[in-house]
Design an enzyme around this catalytic site. Sequence first.
Site, PDB file in Angstrom:
ATOM      1  N   GLY A  88       0.884  -1.201   0.183  1.00  0.00           N
ATOM      2  CA  GLY A  88       0.013  -0.147  -0.143  1.00  0.00           C
ATOM      3  C   GLY A  88       0.906   1.079   0.029  1.00  0.00           C
ATOM      4  NE  ARG A 116      -4.054  -2.092   2.287  1.00  0.00           N
ATOM      5  CZ  ARG A 116      -2.656  -1.889   2.794  1.00  0.00           C
ATOM      6  NH1 ARG A 116      -1.791  -2.686   2.197  1.00  0.00           N
ATOM      7  NH2 ARG A 116      -2.484  -0.877   3.575  1.00  0.00           N
ATOM      8  CG  ASP A 313       2.219  -0.614  10.386  1.00  0.00           C
ATOM      9  OD1 ASP A 313       0.933  -0.896   9.959  1.00  0.00           O
ATOM     10  OD2 ASP A 313       3.098  -0.094   9.658  1.00  0.00           O
ATOM     11  CE  LYS A 340      -2.879   0.407   8.412  1.00  0.00           C
ATOM     12  NZ  LYS A 340      -2.083   1.613   7.811  1.00  0.00           N
ATOM     13  NE  ARG A 344      -1.680  -5.941   9.562  1.00  0.00           N
ATOM     14  CZ  ARG A 344      -0.612  -5.116   9.098  1.00  0.00           C
ATOM     15  NH1 ARG A 344      -0.450  -3.780   9.680  1.00  0.00           N
ATOM     16  NH2 ARG A 344       0.120  -5.537   8.160  1.00  0.00           N
TER      17      ARG A 344
HETATM   18  C1  S3P Z   1       3.195   4.080   6.159  1.00  0.00           C
HETATM   19  C2  S3P Z   1       1.847   4.621   6.809  1.00  0.00           C
HETATM   20  C3  S3P Z   1       0.855   3.897   7.656  1.00  0.00           C
HETATM   21  C4  S3P Z   1       1.725   2.555   7.882  1.00  0.00           C
HETATM   22  C5  S3P Z   1       2.185   1.671   6.649  1.00  0.00           C
HETATM   23  C6  S3P Z   1       3.511   2.579   6.295  1.00  0.00           C
HETATM   24  C7  S3P Z   1       3.942   4.911   5.519  1.00  0.00           C
HETATM   25  O1  S3P Z   1      -0.078   3.471   6.743  1.00  0.00           O
HETATM   26  O2  S3P Z   1       0.546   1.303   8.363  1.00  0.00           O
HETATM   27  O3  S3P Z   1       2.923   0.611   7.127  1.00  0.00           O
HETATM   28  O4  S3P Z   1       5.166   4.570   5.212  1.00  0.00           O
HETATM   29  O5  S3P Z   1       3.713   6.094   4.904  1.00  0.00           O
HETATM   30  P1  S3P Z   1      -1.215   4.680   6.767  1.00  0.00           P
HETATM   31  O6  S3P Z   1      -0.789   6.131   6.293  1.00  0.00           O
HETATM   32  O7  S3P Z   1      -2.537   4.255   5.988  1.00  0.00           O
HETATM   33  O8  S3P Z   1      -1.722   5.019   8.266  1.00  0.00           O
END
Ligand code: S3P
Length: 433
Positions: A88, A116, A313, A340, A344
Amino acid sequence: MIARKAGPLAGECAAPGDKSISHRALIFGALADGVSTVSGLLEGDDVLRTAAAMRALGAEIEREGDGWRVRGGPWRSPDQRLYFGNSGTGARLVMGAVAGAGVAAAFDGDKSLRARPMGRVLEPLRMMGLAATARDSRLPVSIEAGERLKAVSCKLAKPSAQVKSAILLAALGADGVTKVHEPQLCRDHTERMLSAFGANLSFEPDGEAGRFISLEGGQRLRPADLDVPGDPSSAAFPVAAAVITPGADIVIKNVLVNPLRIGFYETLRDMGADIAFENQRESCGEPVADIRARHSLLHGVDVPAARAPSMIDEYPILSVVAAFANGETKMSGLEELRVKESDRVATTENGLAANGVDVQSGPDWLRVIGDGSPPAGGARVKVEHDHRIAMSFLVMGLAAGAAVEIDDGAMIATSFPGFGETMSALGADIAAA
Ligand code: S3P
């Protein structure tokens, strides 16, 4: 894979490079005029997909010695779709960067990533003038090359660093000053890295918890030399293993301890865990430390919703630790956990319940109740292709009454290549089932 009780964990290890910083190092390097170097990069599947995407967009990226060399420059529209696998972060950040660069690109990912939400990134980018098509605001997504974007002022609907970063990356190529309002702070690696690559951005506080970030478009990035610190979200697994395993005493070297990433460690301390940040120092504009963790007698706590962005996370592994604590641990503000790599809240609850833990959940909360003795264990957990669920339940098996098995360990390589080897070197018993 299966994890069984072993002797006390001891010794030193390193956590793999921080995943968030690794993605950003490649993207910023690919945008900069000239050659950047990156050491300590996480060489996991997610980050390697971002490297492939950067090459398709025109960057030269090579492994050189122990590190990586990234030659950036003007981007071109790739001939083939960009495939982000399970990532993501990669997909969402690169959407912002592609929008700012004014090129066309098609984005896709695996089954989990296709499920997602992408609207959270596409909506603000469309406000900036981006033309993009998506089915039901999900991947596959196509971005069209178009007019230059225009700067906007926008407020983040939720504290998401991915959304914030996508907007800031797009803002680099927009006309005017983009202003992002984050009512609640979330990880700030993009802001720190923009400065490291020579961009000017400014900040204004918004009360106690939030801030406004302003970035003028049209700024070119200069190359940088980066050393990626260890990932606190990965270090969480050996730390948790030490805290729940009698006699354990370990040190994880060179871990990022950015205040917006250490909610898990603060919560463990609240639970009574013996954790110390030793040898604190700065590396590439980020605070790092060696983390020492020892077996501890733990009690349940209320984890405030306001802490969620700094440990988003880490809830699956915290829930495993909570199963070894005495009393009730209540975690709230978890709605983002449902979108996620897996849902989760559900995967954690199912895995804990299968292993004899008293656990309940609601739309945005989880409650785990322990009595201070190890949970029964003994079950095979369905990890739903989620790396953090897989590692969480392997850690549980190291100290539960009976061994814990997971149905699939392949995804662990997305964020923690060599997880089994790292843990085994500390004395853990983790093997192929
Ligand atoms: C991340 C932001 C988080 C996190 C992901 C990494 C990032 O997600 O859960 O593992 O590197 O910007 P969200 O921005 O959707 O909270």
